[in-house]
Design a protein around this motif. Structure first.
Motif, PDB file in Angstrom:
ATOM      1  N   ALA A 144       7.238  35.622 -62.664  1.00 50.48           N
ATOM      2  CA  ALA A 144       7.842  34.274 -63.189  1.00 50.48           C
ATOM      3  C   ALA A 144       9.043  34.493 -63.688  1.00 50.48           C
ATOM      4  CB  ALA A 144       6.793  33.831 -63.657  1.00 50.48           C
ATOM      5  N   LEU A 145       9.215  35.667 -64.635  1.00 47.90           N
ATOM      6  CA  LEU A 145      10.175  35.942 -65.413  1.00 47.90           C
ATOM      7  C   LEU A 145      11.429  36.576 -64.548  1.00 47.90           C
ATOM      8  CD1 LEU A 145       8.744  37.807 -68.578  1.00 47.90           C
ATOM      9  CD2 LEU A 145       9.579  35.326 -68.506  1.00 47.90           C
ATOM     10  N   ALA A 146      11.055  37.343 -63.627  1.00 46.35           N
ATOM     11  CA  ALA A 146      11.933  37.952 -63.015  1.00 46.35           C
ATOM     12  C   ALA A 146      12.897  37.060 -62.045  1.00 46.35           C
ATOM     13  CB  ALA A 146      11.379  39.172 -61.837  1.00 46.35           C
ATOM     14  N   LEU A 193       2.767  31.837 -57.101  1.00 45.23           N
ATOM     15  CA  LEU A 193       2.426  32.807 -57.805  1.00 45.23           C
ATOM     16  C   LEU A 193       3.777  33.302 -58.790  1.00 45.23           C
ATOM     17  CD1 LEU A 193       1.056  35.142 -55.169  1.00 45.23           C
ATOM     18  CD2 LEU A 193      -0.069  33.564 -56.798  1.00 45.23           C
ATOM     19  N   SER A 194       5.053  32.874 -58.335  1.00 42.88           N
ATOM     20  CA  SER A 194       6.060  33.078 -59.490  1.00 42.88           C
ATOM     21  C   SER A 194       6.590  31.692 -60.025  1.00 42.88           C
ATOM     22  CB  SER A 194       7.388  33.417 -58.542  1.00 42.88           C
ATOM     23  OG  SER A 194       7.131  34.615 -58.161  1.00 42.88           O
ATOM     24  N   TYR A 195       5.645  30.631 -59.573  1.00 43.86           N
ATOM     25  CA  TYR A 195       6.356  29.418 -60.160  1.00 43.86           C
ATOM     26  C   TYR A 195       5.445  29.041 -61.603  1.00 43.86           C
ATOM     27  CZ  TYR A 195       6.151  24.079 -60.027  1.00 43.86           C
ATOM     28  OH  TYR A 195       6.107  23.055 -60.113  1.00 43.86           O
ATOM     29  N   TRP A 196       4.246  29.296 -61.523  1.00 44.02           N
ATOM     30  CA  TRP A 196       3.383  28.635 -62.639  1.00 44.02           C
ATOM     31  C   TRP A 196       3.522  29.812 -63.767  1.00 44.02           C
ATOM     32  CZ3 TRP A 196       1.649  23.894 -62.296  1.00 44.02           C
ATOM     33  CH2 TRP A 196       1.259  23.225 -61.142  1.00 44.02           C
ATOM     34  N   LEU A 197       3.470  28.821 -64.942  1.00 45.49           N
ATOM     35  CA  LEU A 197       3.502  29.848 -66.224  1.00 45.49           C
ATOM     36  C   LEU A 197       2.052  29.447 -66.757  1.00 45.49           C
ATOM     37  CD1 LEU A 197       7.170  29.250 -67.420  1.00 45.49           C
ATOM     38  CD2 LEU A 197       6.109  31.453 -66.650  1.00 45.49           C
ATOM     39  N   GLY A 198       1.413  30.433 -67.388  1.00 51.19           N
ATOM     40  CA  GLY A 198       0.332  30.077 -68.113  1.00 51.19           C
ATOM     41  C   GLY A 198      -0.907  29.893 -67.473  1.00 51.19           C
ATOM     42  N   ILE A 199      -1.086  29.764 -66.314  1.00 49.08           N
ATOM     43  CA  ILE A 199      -2.277  29.540 -65.599  1.00 49.08           C
ATOM     44  C   ILE A 199      -2.759  30.926 -64.857  1.00 49.08           C
ATOM     45  CG2 ILE A 199      -1.657  27.123 -65.391  1.00 49.08           C
ATOM     46  CD1 ILE A 199      -1.587  27.905 -62.212  1.00 49.08           C
ATOM     47  N   ARG A 200      -3.934  30.788 -64.400  1.00 52.57           N
ATOM     48  CA  ARG A 200      -4.596  31.886 -63.755  1.00 52.57           C
ATOM     49  C   ARG A 200      -5.151  31.574 -62.280  1.00 52.57           C
ATOM     50  NH1 ARG A 200      -5.384  36.593 -67.342  1.00 52.57           N
ATOM     51  NH2 ARG A 200      -3.647  36.657 -68.387  1.00 52.57           N
ATOM     52  N   ARG A 253      13.214  33.712 -63.123  1.00 54.28           N
ATOM     53  CA  ARG A 253      14.103  32.926 -64.122  1.00 54.28           C
ATOM     54  C   ARG A 253      15.279  33.674 -64.696  1.00 54.28           C
ATOM     55  NH1 ARG A 253       9.158  31.119 -63.293  1.00 54.28           N
ATOM     56  NH2 ARG A 253       8.651  28.977 -63.619  1.00 54.28           N
ATOM     57  N   LEU A 254      15.004  35.146 -64.970  1.00 54.15           N
ATOM     58  CA  LEU A 254      15.885  35.910 -65.853  1.00 54.15           C
ATOM     59  C   LEU A 254      16.892  36.361 -64.987  1.00 54.15           C
ATOM     60  CD1 LEU A 254      13.562  37.410 -68.445  1.00 54.15           C
ATOM     61  CD2 LEU A 254      15.126  35.288 -68.746  1.00 54.15           C
ATOM     62  N   PHE A 255      16.430  36.997 -63.602  1.00 52.91           N
ATOM     63  CA  PHE A 255      17.265  37.824 -62.732  1.00 52.91           C
ATOM     64  C   PHE A 255      17.694  37.010 -61.541  1.00 52.91           C
ATOM     65  CE2 PHE A 255      14.712  41.667 -64.634  1.00 52.91           C
ATOM     66  CZ  PHE A 255      15.371  41.703 -65.867  1.00 52.91           C
ATOM     67  N   GLY A 256      17.041  36.013 -61.287  1.00 47.64           N
ATOM     68  CA  GLY A 256      17.602  35.187 -60.001  1.00 47.64           C
ATOM     69  C   GLY A 256      16.871  35.764 -58.889  1.00 47.64           C
ATOM     70  N   LEU A 257      15.687  36.647 -58.943  1.00 50.78           N
ATOM     71  CA  LEU A 257      15.147  37.005 -57.761  1.00 50.78           C
ATOM     72  C   LEU A 257      14.345  35.849 -57.121  1.00 50.78           C
ATOM     73  CD1 LEU A 257      13.709  40.568 -58.849  1.00 50.78           C
ATOM     74  CD2 LEU A 257      15.739  39.859 -57.734  1.00 50.78           C
ATOM     75  N   THR A 258      14.371  35.996 -55.882  1.00 44.08           N
ATOM     76  CA  THR A 258      13.458  34.969 -55.187  1.00 44.08           C
ATOM     77  C   THR A 258      12.189  35.305 -55.201  1.00 44.08           C
ATOM     78  OG1 THR A 258      13.221  36.043 -53.128  1.00 44.08           O
ATOM     79  CG2 THR A 258      15.204  34.854 -53.412  1.00 44.08           C
ATOM     80  N   PRO A 259      11.133  34.091 -55.082  1.00 44.76           N
ATOM     81  CA  PRO A 259       9.718  34.379 -55.251  1.00 44.76           C
ATOM     82  C   PRO A 259       9.062  35.372 -54.240  1.00 44.76           C
ATOM     83  CG  PRO A 259      10.242  32.136 -55.544  1.00 44.76           C
ATOM     84  CD  PRO A 259      11.598  32.473 -55.345  1.00 44.76           C
ATOM     85  N   GLU A 260       9.854  35.364 -53.140  1.00 43.43           N
ATOM     86  CA  GLU A 260       9.450  36.325 -52.079  1.00 43.43           C
ATOM     87  C   GLU A 260       9.786  37.660 -52.447  1.00 43.43           C
ATOM     88  OE1 GLU A 260      10.440  35.458 -48.038  1.00 43.43           O
ATOM     89  OE2 GLU A 260       9.294  37.131 -47.205  1.00 43.43           O
ATOM     90  N   GLU A 261      10.827  37.944 -53.074  1.00 38.77           N
ATOM     91  CA  GLU A 261      11.469  39.274 -53.407  1.00 38.77           C
ATOM     92  C   GLU A 261      10.289  39.690 -54.714  1.00 38.77           C
ATOM     93  OE1 GLU A 261      16.186  39.672 -53.192  1.00 38.77           O
ATOM     94  OE2 GLU A 261      15.502  38.274 -54.716  1.00 38.77           O
ATOM     95  N   CYS A 262       9.950  38.794 -55.437  1.00 42.54           N
ATOM     96  CA  CYS A 262       9.023  39.086 -56.607  1.00 42.54           C
ATOM     97  C   CYS A 262       7.549  39.554 -56.140  1.00 42.54           C
ATOM     98  CB  CYS A 262       8.823  37.894 -57.539  1.00 42.54           C
ATOM     99  SG  CYS A 262      10.369  37.759 -58.476  1.00 42.54           S
ATOM    100  N   LEU A 263       7.180  38.940 -54.931  1.00 41.15           N
ATOM    101  CA  LEU A 263       5.938  39.265 -54.364  1.00 41.15           C
ATOM    102  C   LEU A 263       6.112  40.606 -53.873  1.00 41.15           C
ATOM    103  CD1 LEU A 263       2.927  38.788 -54.210  1.00 41.15           C
ATOM    104  CD2 LEU A 263       3.195  37.438 -52.209  1.00 41.15           C
ATOM    105  N   ALA A 264       6.899  40.860 -53.127  1.00 43.75           N
ATOM    106  CA  ALA A 264       7.125  42.138 -52.551  1.00 43.75           C
ATOM    107  C   ALA A 264       7.461  43.048 -53.696  1.00 43.75           C
ATOM    108  CB  ALA A 264       8.540  42.247 -51.508  1.00 43.75           C
TER     109      ALA A 264
END
Ligand code: NIG
Ligand code: FE
Length: 407
Positions: free
Chosen positions: A332-334, A385-392, A336-347
């Motif tokens: 989630a931080l990557a 998975l990259s969108y929500w903050l503070g939930i499980r 917001r802070l680095f502009g990575l896409t949610p797909e890049e983050c999951l990869a």
């Protein structure tokens, strides 16, 4: 006769296969597990006629590879919340480190902790990672800074791997900070690391790789080259904390030793990225440290993308710069802070994190033959998975095909 231990069907699957588009999505998918590995993945309509000991029909939940945290300092004594307050009052990380605080205050606390105390505190953090979908964790030493305490840390990390279902990869980070005993002669400490510590660690198989911290107030490239030459001669792969606070040529140095990864990279130059591409060295980005240090210099995301350097993301969980115990929140931080896409983050926390640990043949994607490390999520799309903050959102975690409940 083929037989499966478990068949999961009625799921949406993000296979995260290399080269696949759109998360490698299979709508109405199924996964079969046999002997701890993935035996088959495909559409529910195409399931082969094989008997299964257990069948579970999901109600459209998403299945992804279990997450991998490829850079942590999970074993440590004490905490650094007082230093956190100091930094908020304007004292910099480097000033604290130069005054003997920072990493060295955790060294004192770690040396004063028993193996059981370290095991207990790290266990809590390990369980928190698992509660957010992690099945593989890398753990570094680096708060012992002498033979006895570096070995103590690695033994605790190995013990965590034996006690829990998660896979723990261990990394010797003896070249993390200059120990107080060697303040005036850091070369002598490097000699101790090369002549005594690395051989002992290699002989007892306590570490899977060797890391170092390349920074003006830590170790210089000549010293790190000695450490890496020794590691390589003992058959250990290397990785580097590179260019976190300044461009010290860390990415080039890591690449020159065919490092598995160069990590942090905020100040890495275009030449550094090119060297990583040539060497096949992965980038590991650590947004928790970027956030906590109030860093403003971004890692060279565009250059990494243009050069097809694999990008992994990790928590860097440590008491000083990244008190972060969730890989999903690192994703989630990557974004917001680095502009990575949610797909890049999951990869970055599955396929590319496996690659950064040299485990890509074995895990990180959902493909037949890989370990059945599987996360099942209560989400409507994997971008959540990259969108929500503070939930499980984790519904369940399977490691080598077996349910684990570490929550
Ligand atoms: O990855 N950069 C150096 N090592 C850690 C910080 C460790 C600490 O401050 O205790 C890092 O950020
Ligand atoms: Fe780190």
């Amino acid at each position: 006769m083929a037989h499966w231990d478990l068949l999961l069907s009625g799921a949406r699957i993000a296979t995260m296969q290399r080269g696949a588009v759109d998360y490698g999505t299979i709508e109405d998918g199924a996964i079969a597990v046999a002997d701890g590995s993935i035996a088959w993945v495909g559409r529910s309509a195409d399931i082969p006629d094989v008997s299964a000991s257990e069948t579970r029909t999901l109600s459209g939940q998403w299945i992804t590879p279990a997450l991998i945290d490829c850079h942590t300092h999970l074993v440590f004594g004490g905490d650094r919340s007082a230093e956190f307050e100091q930094r908020l009052q304007g004292v910099s990380y480097e000033e604290i480190a130069r005054a003997g605080g920072g990493i060295l205050s955790t060294v004192t606390a770690t040396r004063n902790s028993s193996p059981d105390e370290l095991f207990e505190s790290a266990s809590k953090r390990l369980r928190m990672l698992a509660a957010d979908g992690v099945a593989t964790v890398e753990i570094k030493s680096g708060y012992g800074l002498d033979i006895e305490n570096e070995i103590k840390m690695l033994e605790v990390a190995r013990r965590l791997g034996n006690a829990y279902d998660l896979t723990v990869c261990t990394t010797l980070l003896a070249a993390h900070a200059i120990p107080p005993e060697f303040k005036e002669d850091s070369d002598a400490y490097v000699s101790l690391v090369c002549e005594e510590l690395i051989p002992a660690v290699a002989e007892n198989r306590l570490a899977d790789s060797v890391d170092a911290y390349c920074e003006k107030f830590a170790f210089n490239p000549e010293q790190i080259s000695r450490v890496f030459e020794t590691a390589t001669s003992h058959g250990l792969r290397v990785k580097l904390h590179a260019d976190q606070l300044s461009d010290g040529g860390g990415a080039e140095l890591a690449a020159s030793f065919n490092a598995l990864s160069a990590d942090h990279l905020e100040y890495t130059s275009a030449d550094g990225v090119a060297a990583m591409r040539e060497a096949g060295t992965s980038a590991v980005l650590l947004p928790g440290a970027f956030l906590t240090l109030g860093e403003t210099q971004h890692p060279p995301i565009t250059a990494l993308r243009e050069n097809d350097v694999p990008i992994a993301i990790a928590t860097d969980c440590n008491p000083g710069t990244s008190p972060l115990c969730s890989v999903r929140e690192a994703m989630a931080l990557a974004c917001r802070l680095f502009g990575l896409t949610p797909e890049e983050c999951l990869a970055g926390t599955t396929r590319e994190a496996a690659l950064a640990l040299g485990l890509d043949g074995d895990r990180g994607t959902l493909e037949a033959g890989k370990r059945a490390d599987i996360a099942i999520w209560n989400v409507g799309h994997p971008r959540e998975l990259s969108y929500w903050l503070g939930i499980r959102p984790l519904a369940s975690l399977l490691i080598a095909g077996r349910d684990v409940n570490l929550i």
